[in-house]
Design a protein around this motif. Sequence first.
Motif, PDB file in Angstrom:
ATOM      1  N   GLY A   1       4.250   5.870  -5.520  1.00 40.85           N
ATOM      2  CA  GLY A   1       4.337   5.926  -6.517  1.00 40.85           C
ATOM      3  C   GLY A   1       3.771   7.052  -7.538  1.00 40.85           C
ATOM      4  N   ILE A   2       2.025   7.172  -6.886  1.00 40.09           N
ATOM      5  CA  ILE A   2       1.143   7.600  -7.390  1.00 40.09           C
ATOM      6  C   ILE A   2       1.611   9.404  -7.176  1.00 40.09           C
ATOM      7  CG2 ILE A   2      -1.135   8.535  -6.688  1.00 40.09           C
ATOM      8  CD1 ILE A   2      -1.591   5.975  -6.350  1.00 40.09           C
ATOM      9  N   MET A   3       2.139   9.743  -5.820  1.00 43.97           N
ATOM     10  CA  MET A   3       2.398  11.069  -4.891  1.00 43.97           C
ATOM     11  C   MET A   3       4.184  11.742  -5.916  1.00 43.97           C
ATOM     12  SD  MET A   3       2.500  10.657  -1.563  1.00 43.97           S
ATOM     13  CE  MET A   3       3.392  12.710  -0.670  1.00 43.97           C
ATOM     14  N   ILE A   4       4.590  10.853  -6.846  1.00 43.90           N
ATOM     15  CA  ILE A   4       5.943  10.888  -7.697  1.00 43.90           C
ATOM     16  C   ILE A   4       5.386  10.859  -8.755  1.00 43.90           C
ATOM     17  CG2 ILE A   4       8.515   9.873  -8.596  1.00 43.90           C
ATOM     18  CD1 ILE A   4       8.602   8.607  -4.892  1.00 43.90           C
TER      19      ILE A   4
ATOM     20  N   LEU B   1       1.159  -1.363  -0.195  1.00 47.70           N
ATOM     21  CA  LEU B   1      -0.121   0.228   0.108  1.00 47.70           C
ATOM     22  C   LEU B   1       0.889   1.321   0.215  1.00 47.70           C
ATOM     23  CD1 LEU B   1      -2.867   1.358   0.075  1.00 47.70           C
ATOM     24  CD2 LEU B   1      -2.781   1.216   2.466  1.00 47.70           C
ATOM     25  N   MET B   2       2.056   1.493   1.002  1.00 44.57           N
ATOM     26  CA  MET B   2       2.913   2.186   0.941  1.00 44.57           C
ATOM     27  C   MET B   2       3.553   2.342  -0.220  1.00 44.57           C
ATOM     28  SD  MET B   2       2.483   4.383   3.865  1.00 44.57           S
ATOM     29  CE  MET B   2       4.585   5.160   3.932  1.00 44.57           C
ATOM     30  N   ALA B   3       4.127   1.246  -1.120  1.00 43.59           N
ATOM     31  CA  ALA B   3       4.542   1.489  -2.917  1.00 43.59           C
ATOM     32  C   ALA B   3       3.306   2.191  -3.902  1.00 43.59           C
ATOM     33  CB  ALA B   3       5.105   0.460  -2.803  1.00 43.59           C
ATOM     34  N   ILE B   4       2.320   1.655  -3.213  1.00 46.38           N
ATOM     35  CA  ILE B   4       1.384   2.378  -4.712  1.00 46.38           C
ATOM     36  C   ILE B   4       1.334   3.804  -3.907  1.00 46.38           C
ATOM     37  CG2 ILE B   4      -1.269   2.316  -4.936  1.00 46.38           C
ATOM     38  CD1 ILE B   4      -0.556  -1.210  -4.310  1.00 46.38           C
TER      39      ILE B   4
ATOM     40  N   LEU C   1       8.509   9.544   2.569  1.00 44.13           N
ATOM     41  CA  LEU C   1       7.197   7.969   2.460  1.00 44.13           C
ATOM     42  C   LEU C   1       8.548   7.303   2.061  1.00 44.13           C
ATOM     43  CD1 LEU C   1       4.336   9.358   1.687  1.00 44.13           C
ATOM     44  CD2 LEU C   1       4.534   8.637   3.742  1.00 44.13           C
ATOM     45  N   LEU C   2       8.782   7.322   0.799  1.00 42.68           N
ATOM     46  CA  LEU C   2      10.263   5.830   0.359  1.00 42.68           C
ATOM     47  C   LEU C   2      10.536   5.577   1.369  1.00 42.68           C
ATOM     48  CD1 LEU C   2      10.144   4.138  -1.661  1.00 42.68           C
ATOM     49  CD2 LEU C   2      12.767   6.037  -2.211  1.00 42.68           C
TER      50      LEU C   2
END
Length: 117
Positions: A10-13, A4-7, A41-42
């Motif tokens: 990815g959306i934020m970047i 969930l954090m990776a998604i 967050l990353l």
Amino acid sequence: MEILMAILIGIMIMCAVYLILSKSLLKIIIGTVLLSHGVHLLLLTMGGLPKGEEAPPLLGEHSVNGYVDPLPQALILTAIVISFGVTAFFLVLAYRAYQELGTEDMESMRENEDYVA
């Protein structure tokens, strides 16, 4: 939780890159802020998210099986302070450019002949 954090990262970047490639100076500034939050967050996710019970960041007298590494948290705190300073500088720079040139459009700024060195 990491998926969930990776998604989310990815959306934020992805949104940050879209905003940085726009023609408006304020959108570029918002894109850099969003990019820095995505990187924060990353770093936090790469440091490891605690599973189950919240683990203390430091070890006490009694041995604890799992603990959260405090180094990514310290790096993120430092990065937040630096990104706040850079954002404040960008906002002042954009305000001053708007005062001098009368526009916030990047192409109009490039076409202005009065300020070409």
